[in-house]
Scaffold this motif. Sequence first.
Motif, short mmCIF file in Angstrom:
data_model
loop_
_atom_site.label_atom_id
_atom_site.label_comp_id
_atom_site.label_asym_id
_atom_site.label_seq_id
_atom_site.Cartn_x
_atom_site.Cartn_y
_atom_site.Cartn_z
N GLU A 89 -14.68 -29.29 11.05
CA GLU A 89 -13.52 -30.17 10.90
C GLU A 89 -12.59 -29.75 9.77
O GLU A 89 -11.51 -30.32 9.60
CB GLU A 89 -13.94 -31.63 10.72
CG GLU A 89 -14.98 -31.85 9.66
CD GLU A 89 -16.39 -31.92 10.23
OE1 GLU A 89 -16.75 -31.08 11.10
OE2 GLU A 89 -17.16 -32.80 9.77
N ASP A 90 -12.99 -28.76 8.98
CA ASP A 90 -12.11 -28.21 7.95
C ASP A 90 -11.15 -27.18 8.52
O ASP A 90 -10.26 -26.69 7.82
CB ASP A 90 -12.92 -27.56 6.83
CG ASP A 90 -13.75 -28.56 6.05
OD1 ASP A 90 -14.92 -28.22 5.72
OD2 ASP A 90 -13.26 -29.66 5.77
N THR A 91 -11.32 -26.84 9.79
CA THR A 91 -10.44 -25.86 10.44
C THR A 91 -9.00 -26.37 10.42
O THR A 91 -8.71 -27.49 10.86
CB THR A 91 -10.89 -25.61 11.88
OG1 THR A 91 -12.17 -24.98 11.85
CG2 THR A 91 -9.90 -24.72 12.61
N ALA A 92 -8.09 -25.56 9.87
CA ALA A 92 -6.69 -25.96 9.72
C ALA A 92 -5.92 -24.80 9.12
O ALA A 92 -6.50 -23.82 8.65
CB ALA A 92 -6.56 -27.19 8.82
N VAL A 93 -4.61 -24.95 9.12
CA VAL A 93 -3.76 -24.10 8.29
C VAL A 93 -3.66 -24.76 6.92
O VAL A 93 -3.32 -25.95 6.83
CB VAL A 93 -2.35 -23.93 8.90
CG1 VAL A 93 -1.45 -23.16 7.95
CG2 VAL A 93 -2.46 -23.21 10.25
N TYR A 94 -3.97 -24.01 5.89
CA TYR A 94 -3.94 -24.54 4.53
C TYR A 94 -2.67 -24.03 3.84
O TYR A 94 -2.39 -22.82 3.84
CB TYR A 94 -5.18 -24.10 3.76
CG TYR A 94 -6.39 -24.90 4.16
CD1 TYR A 94 -7.01 -24.70 5.39
CD2 TYR A 94 -6.92 -25.87 3.31
CE1 TYR A 94 -8.10 -25.45 5.78
CE2 TYR A 94 -8.02 -26.63 3.68
CZ TYR A 94 -8.61 -26.42 4.92
OH TYR A 94 -9.69 -27.17 5.29
N LEU A 95 -1.92 -24.98 3.27
CA LEU A 95 -0.66 -24.66 2.64
C LEU A 95 -0.69 -25.08 1.17
O LEU A 95 -1.24 -26.14 0.85
CB LEU A 95 0.49 -25.40 3.31
CG LEU A 95 0.64 -25.22 4.83
CD1 LEU A 95 0.04 -26.42 5.55
CD2 LEU A 95 2.09 -25.05 5.22
N CYS A 96 -0.08 -24.29 0.32
CA CYS A 96 0.07 -24.72 -1.06
C CYS A 96 1.49 -25.20 -1.27
O CYS A 96 2.41 -24.82 -0.54
CB CYS A 96 -0.31 -23.63 -2.05
SG CYS A 96 0.81 -22.25 -2.17
N ALA A 97 1.65 -26.05 -2.27
CA ALA A 97 2.94 -26.68 -2.52
C ALA A 97 3.10 -26.91 -4.01
O ALA A 97 2.12 -27.09 -4.74
CB ALA A 97 3.02 -28.01 -1.77
N ALA A 98 4.36 -26.94 -4.43
CA ALA A 98 4.70 -27.16 -5.84
C ALA A 98 5.60 -28.37 -5.97
O ALA A 98 6.51 -28.56 -5.16
CB ALA A 98 5.40 -25.92 -6.40
N SER A 99 5.33 -29.15 -7.00
CA SER A 99 6.11 -30.36 -7.23
C SER A 99 6.56 -30.44 -8.68
O SER A 99 5.77 -30.14 -9.59
CB SER A 99 5.27 -31.60 -6.90
OG SER A 99 5.94 -32.79 -7.29
N SER A 100 7.78 -30.87 -8.87
CA SER A 100 8.29 -31.13 -10.22
C SER A 100 8.28 -32.62 -10.53
O SER A 100 8.95 -33.06 -11.46
CB SER A 100 9.70 -30.56 -10.37
OG SER A 100 10.55 -31.07 -9.36
N SER A 101 7.53 -33.40 -9.76
CA SER A 101 7.45 -34.84 -9.98
C SER A 101 6.98 -35.15 -11.39
O SER A 101 6.04 -34.53 -11.88
CB SER A 101 6.47 -35.46 -8.97
OG SER A 101 6.24 -36.82 -9.30
N PRO A 102 7.61 -36.12 -12.04
CA PRO A 102 7.19 -36.49 -13.40
C PRO A 102 6.02 -37.47 -13.42
O PRO A 102 5.52 -37.79 -14.49
CB PRO A 102 8.45 -37.14 -13.97
CG PRO A 102 9.10 -37.76 -12.78
CD PRO A 102 8.81 -36.86 -11.62
#
Length: 125
Positions: free
Chosen positions: A89-102
């Motif tokens: 169930e961990d099968t997936a496309v894994y994406l990384c992301a960046a946030s500048s949220s304070p």
Amino acid sequence: QVQLVESGGGLVQAGGSLRLSCAASGRPLSMYIMAWFRQTPGKEREFVAAISPSGGVTNYANSGGGRFTISRDNAKNTVYLQMNSLKPEDTAVYLCAASSSPNGLPRRNSAYNYWGRGTQVTVSS
């Protein structure tokens, strides 16, 4: 602008491990909260883990169940996701992301400004 490129995905048997990497360019990674999400066809993008700019604070989705560890090396401008005891169930496309949220370590997609294209993880039973 920040460019993010994931690597490290692949095919692994259930119970195995993978370490995903996300290399950033364009701006210092130390400016951003970083996170991993995953997506499967027909489902919404799902939060996996996030890490503060310094690396001192992390946040995980319950689905990781203590099996995943997010880390970062700001000197290398890279974020990692160590995944152990993998399940089908961990099968997936894994994406990384960046946030500048304070504020904190957000889990919602809309808080993230930059995204990679993803790396496929397939776990066979």
